[in-house]
Design an enzyme around this catalytic site. Structure first.
Site, PDB file in Angstrom:
ATOM      1  CG  HIS A   1      -1.691  -0.902   0.883  1.00 35.70           C
ATOM      2  ND1 HIS A   1      -2.945  -0.823   1.997  1.00 35.70           N
ATOM      3  CD2 HIS A   1      -2.707  -1.685  -0.024  1.00 35.70           C
ATOM      4  CE1 HIS A   1      -3.385  -2.239   1.623  1.00 35.70           C
ATOM      5  NE2 HIS A   1      -3.730  -2.444   0.365  1.00 35.70           N
TER       6      HIS A   1
ATOM      7  CE  LYS B   1     -10.483  -6.275  -8.210  1.00 40.65           C
ATOM      8  NZ  LYS B   1     -10.251  -7.302  -7.757  1.00 40.65           N
TER       9      LYS B   1
END
Length: 370
Positions: free
Chosen positions: A198, A224
């Site tokens: 991240h 998703k």
């Protein structure tokens, strides 16, 4: 809007406000699926540990006790044993996706991921031994004895792991404790893997210039990731219909130190490494090749290129590598006879050649493609 709660802010930055590329497909679900499987394995394994006895005279019997006597013990056992296969299916898909997308350019992410892979192999091997059946017992004898090739300290390390002059009850207890403790360390390493990911962002086929060109992870990518439920449904149906299809018949026979199986074969997810080991007659060189079959991927961190991951040469090399790994896995379960004794060294060479070629081509890509 930030909260005064630091834990809330940390979780929020991981799953809500995280800037994400617009082009992440279902191929990026492999990572989230692996996180789900890890938690699933820890939960089912903890329940199994309540009834398991790490003693060579009782281990096999307690596994049968869990299957036949403990309420719903059978479902925890078959889910946990098949969960290991589900883990490695998505782990290999995750690695292949990383090769296709050239994720090794994210150096800290790549190195932490490979370290997780190596620890998972050790974790899966120790869990396999705990059944204390014929195949798992002799697999423990073969694999632990490979450590004797370490110069000077090798034999001492083997005796320390065995806690004696052979694989005994003390060895089983040693493996059980490590098998129970290691996943908690893996959870920390996975969190570190996510933090590194991240801090850089995911690699994707569509290049994003900065965070202003991205979208928030939640709630767009939550939908998703919900596709993972489809894979879980398939897994549950498969496990309930074919619970032992991925195992070996020798796993239903209690360990006998006086008689080894005719053909020792590891679980399917280790077959490619086993084929490389068997391909070289020399024990030391075989162990080195086995280790290098995975450690060689650490060398990808030396690649600093800006070649598009959509490059057709990259796709060709990765697909060729996948085919060689699949063929090696097939050769790993074949008998030690012609023509398999010729094919194993051949495909081992192809395996290493393709990896070295990928490293070389993209290391010198600035000169080759400019």
């Amino acid at each position: 809007m930030k909260s005064k709660n630091n834990i809330f802010n940390f979780v929020n930055s991981l799953v809500v406000t995280l800037p994400s590329s617009k082009s992440l497909t279902i191929g990026w679900n492999f990572g989230s699926m692996l996180g789900m499987v890890l938690v699933f394995q820890i939960l089912t394994g903890t329940f199994l540990a309540f009834y398991y006895t790490a003693d060579s005279t009782m281990a096999f019997t307690t596994v049968q006790y869990i299957m036949y006597e403990v309420n719903y013990g059978w479902i925890f056992r078959i889910f946990h044993s098949n969960g290991a296969s589900l883990f490695f299916i998505f782990l290999y898909l995750h690695i292949f996706k990383g090769l296709f997308m050239m994720s090794y350019r994210l150096k800290k992410v790549w190195m932490s991921g490979l370290t997780i892979y190596l620890l998972l192999m050790m974790e899966a091997f120790m869990g396999y031994v705990l059944v204390w059946a014929q195949m798992s017992f002799w697999a423990a004898v073969v694999i632990t004895s490979l450590l004797s090739v370490i110069p000077v300290w090798g034999p001492s390390i083997v005796m320390w792991i065995w806690s004696g002059f052979g694989v005994t009850s003390a060895t089983l207890k040693f493996f059980f404790v490590l098998h129970f403790l290691l996943p908690w360390g893996l959870l920390v390493l996975v969190l570190l893997h996510l933090v590194f990911l991240h801090s850089t962002g995911s690699t994707s086929s569509l290049y994003c210039h900065g965070d202003y060109d991205k979208i928030c992870f939640g709630p767009d990518y939550w939908s998703k990731d919900s596709y993972n439920l489809v894979f879980w449904l398939i897994f549950v149906v498969f496990v309930l219909m074919y619970p032992f299809n991925l195992g070996d018949p020798e796993m239903f026979i209690e360990a006998d130190p006086m008689m080894s199986p005719v053909h020792i074969v590891p679980e399917w997810y280790f077959l490619f490494a086993y084929a490389i080991l068997r391909a070289i007659p020399n024990k030391v060189l075989g162990v080195v090749a086995l280790l290098m079959g995975i450690v060689i991927f650490y060398f990808f961190i030396f690649i600093n290129n800006y070649t598009s991951c959509l490059n057709k040469l990259n796709k060709f090399l990765v697909y060729s590598f996948i085919i060689s790994a699949v063929v090696l896995s097939w050769l790993g379960q074949c008998l030690v006879e012609e023509p398999f004794t010729l094919l194993s060294p051949l495909f081992s060479l192809i395996y290493f050649f393709l990896v070295v070629l990928m490293i070389s081509v993209y290391y010198f890509s600035k000169k080759l493609f400019v």
